[in-house]
Design a protein around this motif. Structure first.
Motif, short mmCIF file in Angstrom:
data_model
loop_
_atom_site.label_atom_id
_atom_site.label_comp_id
_atom_site.label_asym_id
_atom_site.label_seq_id
_atom_site.Cartn_x
_atom_site.Cartn_y
_atom_site.Cartn_z
N ILE A 187 0.84 -1.21 0.00
CA ILE A 187 0.00 0.00 0.00
C ILE A 187 0.87 1.25 0.00
N LEU A 188 1.87 1.31 0.90
CA LEU A 188 2.68 2.52 1.03
C LEU A 188 3.54 2.78 -0.21
N THR A 189 4.09 1.70 -0.80
CA THR A 189 4.99 1.88 -1.95
C THR A 189 4.26 1.77 -3.29
N ASN A 190 2.96 1.47 -3.24
CA ASN A 190 2.22 1.21 -4.48
C ASN A 190 2.94 0.14 -5.31
N PHE A 191 3.20 -0.96 -4.63
CA PHE A 191 3.87 -2.11 -5.23
C PHE A 191 5.25 -1.75 -5.80
N GLY A 192 6.00 -0.99 -5.01
CA GLY A 192 7.37 -0.67 -5.38
C GLY A 192 7.53 0.55 -6.28
N LYS A 193 6.46 1.29 -6.52
CA LYS A 193 6.52 2.44 -7.41
C LYS A 193 6.68 3.76 -6.66
N ARG A 194 6.60 3.73 -5.32
CA ARG A 194 6.67 4.97 -4.54
C ARG A 194 7.72 4.80 -3.45
N THR A 195 8.55 5.81 -3.26
CA THR A 195 9.59 5.78 -2.24
C THR A 195 9.01 6.17 -0.89
N ILE A 196 9.39 5.45 0.16
CA ILE A 196 8.93 5.73 1.51
C ILE A 196 10.12 5.74 2.46
N MET A 197 9.85 5.99 3.73
CA MET A 197 10.90 5.95 4.76
C MET A 197 10.58 4.88 5.79
N ALA A 198 11.62 4.15 6.18
CA ALA A 198 11.54 3.22 7.30
C ALA A 198 12.48 3.72 8.40
N GLN A 199 11.99 3.72 9.64
CA GLN A 199 12.81 4.12 10.79
C GLN A 199 12.68 3.06 11.88
N ARG A 200 13.79 2.76 12.53
CA ARG A 200 13.70 1.90 13.71
C ARG A 200 12.77 2.55 14.73
N PHE A 201 11.86 1.77 15.29
CA PHE A 201 10.92 2.30 16.28
C PHE A 201 11.67 2.81 17.50
N ILE A 202 11.23 3.96 18.01
CA ILE A 202 11.86 4.59 19.18
C ILE A 202 10.90 4.47 20.36
N PRO A 203 11.17 3.59 21.33
CA PRO A 203 10.22 3.36 22.43
C PRO A 203 9.89 4.62 23.23
N GLU A 204 10.80 5.59 23.24
CA GLU A 204 10.58 6.82 24.04
C GLU A 204 9.41 7.66 23.52
N ILE A 205 8.74 7.20 22.45
CA ILE A 205 7.56 7.93 21.97
C ILE A 205 6.50 8.03 23.08
N THR A 206 6.51 7.08 24.03
CA THR A 206 5.54 7.14 25.12
C THR A 206 5.71 8.38 25.98
N GLN A 207 6.93 8.97 25.95
CA GLN A 207 7.19 10.20 26.71
C GLN A 207 6.96 11.45 25.87
N GLY A 208 6.58 11.26 24.61
CA GLY A 208 6.24 12.41 23.79
C GLY A 208 7.11 12.57 22.56
N ASP A 209 6.50 13.03 21.50
CA ASP A 209 7.17 13.46 20.27
C ASP A 209 7.38 14.96 20.44
N LYS A 210 8.63 15.37 20.64
CA LYS A 210 8.91 16.77 21.01
C LYS A 210 8.99 17.66 19.78
N ARG A 211 8.30 18.78 19.82
CA ARG A 211 8.42 19.80 18.78
C ARG A 211 9.30 20.93 19.31
N VAL A 212 10.47 21.08 18.72
CA VAL A 212 11.42 22.14 19.08
C VAL A 212 11.37 23.19 18.00
N LEU A 213 10.99 24.40 18.34
CA LEU A 213 10.91 25.49 17.37
C LEU A 213 12.27 26.17 17.24
#
Length: 329
Positions: A187-213
């Motif tokens: 679905i994400l790549t449309n069967f290999g026709k679209r580029t996407i990003m993969a990232q190792r999961f970061i468990p600290e997401i439970t403490q928040g995704d921080k927005r730094v301006l």
């Protein structure tokens, strides 16, 4: 001299009064007695090579029931404005790119556009992070499903996301043994026709995704931690996350120091870094938010800091022009 500041934004009538960062910027500009001019994307056009727009003089109020007033619109040259805030929300599509071409015609005549047009086009908010590998978690950018599966096999718990998404949309967490891996990648790549990003999961997401301006390459001293709802892996406020203001950690400050010089060089005056745990995950350049939430938590005047930075940039340009004129005489 009164500064004339224009804003290109989605309809001001539909903004969220208590959260909208563009409104916070406009309050700060008006407090300095700057003249405000309002434009929606469809109001901009090029005529015989000149960037123009149907724009309305704007007045903003600290009133949740009535926060703005617009005068009758008039067609003006964009170059009549000293500065233009490009604050149209994503999606970043062809129409957005065409707007930057129109604004760039005004840039060439001396108008300051925040953020600079070529950098808006060049700095994809997810791909831009790859220029700072020392700040990022292990990641892969590819449309090759076999390669993406191999990355998942190596790290076991992975986030897959499109490169043009916003607000947490279409972000998938795929853990070891998940039988849906193949269909998610299809679905994400449309069967290999679209580029996407993969990232190792970061468990600290439970403490928040921080927005730094970031303002002209320097971090605001407080950030907004967007804590996911129970059972969620996305901290985005649009995905139900709850905002919490907090001071920057030493690691946050270090990441800001790594990224800041590049932002300044590229004319990216107002940017939002997304940091989970110790890792940079996105660099938001199109229409970063979070001003009002952080101001309420910290008593900072972030909108004012940005306007002071803009005023300083305009002064430096005026002085440079004066020096250049003196040399020509």
């Amino acid at each position: 001299m009164t500064i004339r500041i224009g804003v290109v934004m989605d309809p001001i009538s539909r903004i969220q009064y208590k959260k909208d960062s563009t409104l916070a910027m406009l309050w700060a500009a008006q407090a300095r007695d700057w003249q405000l001019f309002y434009m929606e994307p469809a109001d901009l056009f090029l005529e015989h090579g000149t960037a123009r727009a149907s724009m309305s003089h704007l007045t903003v109020f600290h009133d949740p029931e009535s926060w703005y007033r617009l005068d009758h619109p008039q067609v003006r040259n964009l170059a009549e404005l000293d500065v233009i805030l490009m604050r149209k929300d994503p999606p970043f599509d062809n129409e957005y790119i065409y707007l930057t071409y129109i604004l760039e015609a005004a840039e060439r005549l001396g108008t300051l556009v925040v953020n600079r047009c070529d950098s808006l086009r060049d700095c994809n908010e997810k791909m831009f992070t790859t220029q700072f590998p020392q700040c990022c978690p292990p990641l892969l950018v590819s449309g090759d499903m076999a390669r993406l599966k191999a990355f998942h096999s190596e790290y076991g718990d992975v986030i897959f996301k499109p490169l043009d998404g916003m607000g947490g949309a279409s972000i998938f967490r795929v853990m070891h043994g998940d039988p849906n891996l193949s269909v998610i990648l299809e679905i994400l790549t449309n069967f290999g026709k679209r580029t996407i990003m993969a990232q190792r999961f970061i468990p600290e997401i439970t403490q928040g995704d921080k927005r730094v301006l970031m303002i002209d390459g320097e971090p605001v001293s407080y950030c907004l931690a967007r804590v996911p709802m129970l059972g969620e892996t996305r901290g985005n406020l649009a995905a139900g996350g709850q905002g919490r203001g907090q001071p920057l950690s030493k690691r946050d400050q270090w990441i800001a120091e790594q990224v800041g010089p590049s932002l300044r060089e590229r004319g990216l005056m107002f940017v939002g870094l997304d940091i989970i745990g110790d890792y940079l995950t996105e660099i938001n350049v199109t229409s970063p938010t979070g001003i009002q939430e952080i101001e309420r938590a910290s008593n900072l005047d972030i909108g004012g800091q940005l306007m002071d930075c803009i005023a300083n940039e305009l002064r430096q340009r005026e002085q440079a022009e004066g020096h250049a004129a003196g040399h020509r005489q």
